[in-house]
Design a protein around this motif. Structure first.
Motif, PDB file in Angstrom:
ATOM      1  N   ASN A  14     -14.740  68.156  46.565  1.00 47.95           N
ATOM      2  CA  ASN A  14     -13.856  67.204  47.218  1.00 47.95           C
ATOM      3  C   ASN A  14     -12.565  67.937  47.562  1.00 47.95           C
ATOM      4  N   LYS A  15     -12.394  68.261  48.825  1.00 48.51           N
ATOM      5  CA  LYS A  15     -11.255  69.040  49.270  1.00 48.51           C
ATOM      6  C   LYS A  15     -10.319  68.134  50.064  1.00 48.51           C
ATOM      7  N   THR A  16      -9.131  67.895  49.510  1.00 48.22           N
ATOM      8  CA  THR A  16      -8.171  67.039  50.190  1.00 48.22           C
ATOM      9  C   THR A  16      -6.885  67.820  50.434  1.00 48.22           C
ATOM     10  N   LEU A  17      -6.131  67.370  51.401  1.00 53.13           N
ATOM     11  CA  LEU A  17      -4.867  68.007  51.736  1.00 53.13           C
ATOM     12  C   LEU A  17      -3.776  67.460  50.821  1.00 53.13           C
ATOM     13  N   LYS A  24       5.649  76.365  46.223  1.00 52.15           N
ATOM     14  CA  LYS A  24       6.498  75.715  47.219  1.00 52.15           C
ATOM     15  C   LYS A  24       7.804  76.478  47.433  1.00 52.15           C
ATOM     16  N   LYS A  25       8.358  76.333  48.624  1.00 52.86           N
ATOM     17  CA  LYS A  25       9.702  76.823  48.931  1.00 52.86           C
ATOM     18  C   LYS A  25      10.646  75.641  49.087  1.00 52.86           C
ATOM     19  N   LEU A  26      10.266  74.644  49.896  1.00 49.80           N
ATOM     20  CA  LEU A  26      11.043  73.413  50.013  1.00 49.80           C
ATOM     21  C   LEU A  26      10.324  72.268  49.303  1.00 49.80           C
ATOM     22  N   THR A  27       9.266  71.771  49.917  1.00 51.60           N
ATOM     23  CA  THR A  27       8.533  70.663  49.304  1.00 51.60           C
ATOM     24  C   THR A  27       7.074  70.972  49.038  1.00 51.60           C
ATOM     25  N   LEU A  70       2.193  63.213  51.913  1.00 47.63           N
ATOM     26  CA  LEU A  70       1.212  64.015  51.194  1.00 47.63           C
ATOM     27  C   LEU A  70       1.424  63.900  49.690  1.00 47.63           C
ATOM     28  N   PRO A  71       0.358  63.658  48.942  1.00 49.73           N
ATOM     29  CA  PRO A  71       0.514  63.580  47.501  1.00 49.73           C
ATOM     30  C   PRO A  71       0.592  64.977  46.886  1.00 49.73           C
ATOM     31  N   SER A  72       1.240  65.075  45.744  1.00 54.21           N
ATOM     32  CA  SER A  72       1.218  66.321  44.989  1.00 54.21           C
ATOM     33  C   SER A  72      -0.113  66.409  44.282  1.00 54.21           C
ATOM     34  N   ARG A  73      -0.603  67.616  44.161  1.00 56.48           N
ATOM     35  CA  ARG A  73      -1.909  67.807  43.555  1.00 56.48           C
ATOM     36  C   ARG A  73      -1.820  67.552  42.057  1.00 56.48           C
ATOM     37  N   PRO A  74      -2.601  66.632  41.526  1.00 58.20           N
ATOM     38  CA  PRO A  74      -2.561  66.383  40.082  1.00 58.20           C
ATOM     39  C   PRO A  74      -3.211  67.526  39.323  1.00 58.20           C
ATOM     40  N   GLY A  75      -2.753  67.735  38.131  1.00 54.57           N
ATOM     41  CA  GLY A  75      -3.328  68.779  37.296  1.00 54.57           C
ATOM     42  C   GLY A  75      -2.565  70.077  37.331  1.00 54.57           C
TER      43      GLY A  75
END
Length: 76
Positions: A14-17, A24-27, A70-75
């Motif tokens: 399951n590959k999501t953006l 990260k540099k900014l967000t 965009l959500p932050s990647r959990p984990g």
């Protein structure tokens, strides 16, 4: 820079953006896009800066909207 992957028929990928908060540099939007499409982070960042010079309003609005949606990647 592309690597061939072998996926098992039993494993579901399951590959999501998502935003990459480690690199990260900014967000983390450019790093997340680079990770999703398997591109070098520096190439995506240079393309974003070039787009910012060519189309500053559109690129700025797109970056702000992407950083909000965009959500932050959990984990991490």
């Amino acid at each position: 820079m592309s690597y061939e992957r072998e996926y098992s028929r039993y494993k579901r990928v399951n590959k999501t953006l998502t935003k990459d908060i480690i690199h990260k540099k900014l967000t983390g939007v450019c790093a997340g896009i680079a990770k999703h499409y398997e591109l070098p982070r520096i190439a995506v960042r240079i393309a974003a800066i070039a787009a910012l010079f060519c189309l500053p309003v559109v690129t700025g609005v797109a970056y702000v909207v992407a950083s909000i949606l965009l959500p932050s990647r959990p984990g991490y």
